[in-house]
Motif scaffolding. Sequence first.
Motif, PDB file in Angstrom:
ATOM      1  N   ALA A  26       5.274  10.750   1.778  1.00  0.00           N
ATOM      2  CA  ALA A  26       4.674   9.508   1.300  1.00  0.00           C
ATOM      3  C   ALA A  26       5.609   8.347   1.584  1.00  0.00           C
ATOM      4  CB  ALA A  26       4.404   9.591  -0.203  1.00  0.00           C
ATOM      5  N   HIS A  27       5.037   7.181   1.728  1.00  0.00           N
ATOM      6  CA  HIS A  27       5.822   5.990   2.039  1.00  0.00           C
ATOM      7  C   HIS A  27       5.057   4.748   1.631  1.00  0.00           C
ATOM      8  CE1 HIS A  27       8.659   3.509   4.355  1.00  0.00           C
ATOM      9  NE2 HIS A  27       9.426   4.584   4.351  1.00  0.00           N
ATOM     10  N   VAL A  28       5.792   3.745   1.184  1.00  0.00           N
ATOM     11  CA  VAL A  28       5.153   2.467   0.853  1.00  0.00           C
ATOM     12  C   VAL A  28       5.094   1.586   2.102  1.00  0.00           C
ATOM     13  CG1 VAL A  28       5.497   0.311  -0.442  1.00  0.00           C
ATOM     14  CG2 VAL A  28       5.681   2.502  -1.606  1.00  0.00           C
ATOM     15  N   ILE A  29       4.010   0.813   2.215  1.00  0.00           N
ATOM     16  CA  ILE A  29       3.806  -0.059   3.379  1.00  0.00           C
ATOM     17  C   ILE A  29       3.678  -1.500   2.892  1.00  0.00           C
ATOM     18  CG2 ILE A  29       2.317  -0.526   5.365  1.00  0.00           C
ATOM     19  CD1 ILE A  29       1.180   2.350   4.910  1.00  0.00           C
ATOM     20  N   PRO A  30       4.460  -2.424   3.455  1.00  0.00           N
ATOM     21  CA  PRO A  30       4.283  -3.831   3.074  1.00  0.00           C
ATOM     22  C   PRO A  30       3.010  -4.380   3.739  1.00  0.00           C
ATOM     23  CG  PRO A  30       6.094  -3.613   4.669  1.00  0.00           C
ATOM     24  CD  PRO A  30       5.517  -2.250   4.467  1.00  0.00           C
ATOM     25  N   GLU A  31       2.095  -4.920   2.944  1.00  0.00           N
ATOM     26  CA  GLU A  31       0.839  -5.407   3.519  1.00  0.00           C
ATOM     27  C   GLU A  31       0.525  -6.824   3.080  1.00  0.00           C
ATOM     28  OE1 GLU A  31      -2.434  -2.642   3.264  1.00  0.00           O
ATOM     29  OE2 GLU A  31      -1.502  -1.405   4.822  1.00  0.00           O
ATOM     30  N   GLY A  32       1.514  -7.531   2.568  1.00  0.00           N
ATOM     31  CA  GLY A  32       1.263  -8.898   2.102  1.00  0.00           C
ATOM     32  C   GLY A  32       1.132  -9.914   3.223  1.00  0.00           C
ATOM     33  N   GLY A  33       1.605  -9.537   4.419  1.00  0.00           N
ATOM     34  CA  GLY A  33       1.492 -10.433   5.562  1.00  0.00           C
ATOM     35  C   GLY A  33       2.451 -11.613   5.486  1.00  0.00           C
TER      36      GLY A  33
ATOM     37  N   ALA B 188       0.863  -1.174   0.000  1.00  0.00           N
ATOM     38  CA  ALA B 188       0.000   0.000   0.000  1.00  0.00           C
ATOM     39  C   ALA B 188       0.900   1.225   0.000  1.00  0.00           C
ATOM     40  CB  ALA B 188      -0.881  -0.009   1.237  1.00  0.00           C
ATOM     41  N   VAL B 189       0.325   2.344  -0.381  1.00  0.00           N
ATOM     42  CA  VAL B 189       1.088   3.589  -0.262  1.00  0.00           C
ATOM     43  C   VAL B 189       0.339   4.530   0.682  1.00  0.00           C
ATOM     44  CG1 VAL B 189       0.094   4.474  -2.432  1.00  0.00           C
ATOM     45  CG2 VAL B 189       2.119   5.579  -1.461  1.00  0.00           C
ATOM     46  N   GLY B 190       1.088   5.102   1.603  1.00  0.00           N
ATOM     47  CA  GLY B 190       0.527   6.088   2.520  1.00  0.00           C
ATOM     48  C   GLY B 190       1.046   7.454   2.118  1.00  0.00           C
ATOM     49  N   PHE B 191       0.180   8.455   2.147  1.00  0.00           N
ATOM     50  CA  PHE B 191       0.632   9.822   1.863  1.00  0.00           C
ATOM     51  C   PHE B 191      -0.102  10.736   2.804  1.00  0.00           C
ATOM     52  CE2 PHE B 191      -3.045   9.877  -1.092  1.00  0.00           C
ATOM     53  CZ  PHE B 191      -3.071   8.530  -1.442  1.00  0.00           C
ATOM     54  N   LYS B 192       0.620  11.721   3.355  1.00  0.00           N
ATOM     55  CA  LYS B 192       0.010  12.496   4.425  1.00  0.00           C
ATOM     56  C   LYS B 192       0.579  13.892   4.517  1.00  0.00           C
ATOM     57  CE  LYS B 192       2.987  11.938   8.357  1.00  0.00           C
ATOM     58  NZ  LYS B 192       3.069  11.772   9.791  1.00  0.00           N
ATOM     59  N   GLU B 193      -0.172  14.723   5.217  1.00  0.00           N
ATOM     60  CA  GLU B 193       0.273  16.075   5.512  1.00  0.00           C
ATOM     61  C   GLU B 193       0.425  16.216   7.014  1.00  0.00           C
ATOM     62  OE1 GLU B 193      -2.751  18.634   3.975  1.00  0.00           O
ATOM     63  OE2 GLU B 193      -2.351  18.065   1.890  1.00  0.00           O
ATOM     64  N   ILE B 194       1.386  17.010   7.414  1.00  0.00           N
ATOM     65  CA  ILE B 194       1.427  17.455   8.802  1.00  0.00           C
ATOM     66  C   ILE B 194       0.838  18.865   8.783  1.00  0.00           C
ATOM     67  CG2 ILE B 194       2.890  18.068  10.763  1.00  0.00           C
ATOM     68  CD1 ILE B 194       3.360  15.268  10.465  1.00  0.00           C
ATOM     69  N   ILE B 195      -0.213  19.060   9.578  1.00  0.00           N
ATOM     70  CA  ILE B 195      -0.898  20.344   9.597  1.00  0.00           C
ATOM     71  C   ILE B 195      -0.784  20.934  11.003  1.00  0.00           C
ATOM     72  CG2 ILE B 195      -3.114  21.510   9.265  1.00  0.00           C
ATOM     73  CD1 ILE B 195      -3.844  19.103   7.405  1.00  0.00           C
TER      74      ILE B 195
END
Lengths: 97, 427
Positions: free
Chosen positions: B276-283, B178-185
Amino acid sequence: MSEAIQVMGLKAKLGLDVFKNNDEFHIKIVAGCEKDPRLKKAILVCPAGLYSENSEGEVELNQDGCLECGTCRIACGSDLLEWHYPSGGAGVQFRFG
Amino acid sequence: MDERFDAIIVGGGLSGLAAAYTLAEAGQEVLLLERGDYSGAKNITGGRMYIRPIKDMFPDLWEKAPFERGVAHEEVCVMSGSGSLLVRYSGEEAPYQSYSVMRAKFDKYFAKQAERKGVSIVTKTRVDDLVWADGKVAGVIVGDDELRADVVIACDGVMSLIAEKAGLRKPGNPKHYAVGFKEIIELDQELLEARFNLKDDQGVARLFVGDVTKGKFGGGFLYTNKSSISLGMVMGISDLMNEEPMIPAPEMLELFKKRPEVSALIEEGQIVEYSAHVIPEGGYRHLSNLCGNGILVCGDAAGFSINSGMTVRGMEYAMGSGYYAAQAVLKAKELKDFYCTGLSVYEKLLNDSFIMKDFKTFQDVPEAMDNKRLFTYYPELAINMMQKLYDIPDGPKDRIIPTVKGMLGFREIWTIVTKDLRRMMKL
């Protein structure tokens, strides 16, 4: 102020991040693959919006603002992208993370 | 740099620091190489760190750790196209089981503690390749330099080019990431505490599910920091690139932020960083090989992250695996065997720990959650039910149960029981 958040474009958002010595190309589209349909996926997945399609139907990559997440490498595979990390001390330096 | 080390650790994130800290504590000569200007410079979390499974591995680490807020309130916001339902669970008390955290601050702090234990940390250094000798990894190549050690520990994150070079894994499949992308507000602290009804150092974690991802696998998240909010999304890469509607990731985040449930929370805030960062989610089934001749793999590099629906965890697996890799290196040293035969005690240590136990327990979760209806049908159903329950029409109102029944016909119930529930039983 809330209005400012709403209208802040992606480029401006990336402009908030710290990038260093970002002049080398650490990701290269493999020559001859610019029109490969699999490469178009990068346009959808790149969180920094760095991939685009030109009028010739070729995918182009602008590395200014690369967050080094690797999503493009996973989406397109290493047949289409020569993917390296920037050299030490270069690229994005997150201040918060 | 002609020195020889007991261990060279590639990557100064949580798993690398944990391995280095533990080895140095046991008197080993450890070199840790970090690509960024400082530990944390390339790292992202949503996020929060769960402490309990790892607190005894690093007893001195926690008291002064730069945490943001203790997660006292767990919230889920279910969204349809038109409405939303917010549930807040409060019941956690200090000491909290999880804390919101920012990696640039936390990893910098952890690196300082590791240096105090005697770890040599060299930043701004990219490892380009491995050195091989006598059929095993014998060190790393940095530019023109060769650095040698008994063992190399690959802690270079989710892309782990080092584990690939060692032949322990292949480039990832979009289905398993998965890819996570975020803002710090940034937000005024008093305003933030009032807005989320927080006392003192209490914080909230809010997940958003449903229309936020337009029916694709994933969700939105919000964590409160001291005087800022981490707001972002996590989306399965395969769904993001293959499923309709085809909306680029950055636009998905903008649509999410435009939802009134979200825009009200960040009003008067100031974005200070986008990441942004990729997350391993295959378990469990898609972990990397953990051990080769002269090399071990830890943290995201090994695939140690679990999305179990309600919680997404990675950082404590990173720190735990780094700790066990260090223990394995110490055992291998006793045996004087740094080939896989000696180092594979790492796998045994992991198997006996919370890490592999969790991965086995949750091994069917990725499959159970690979169900579009979780992101479309159920959120819509929940919101429609709420709408009907609270609705007062112009004329007389219908009885409640027949109204609910009307929304759940035989066919729906049949699908829920035979398809979805059977899958969900694996959670």
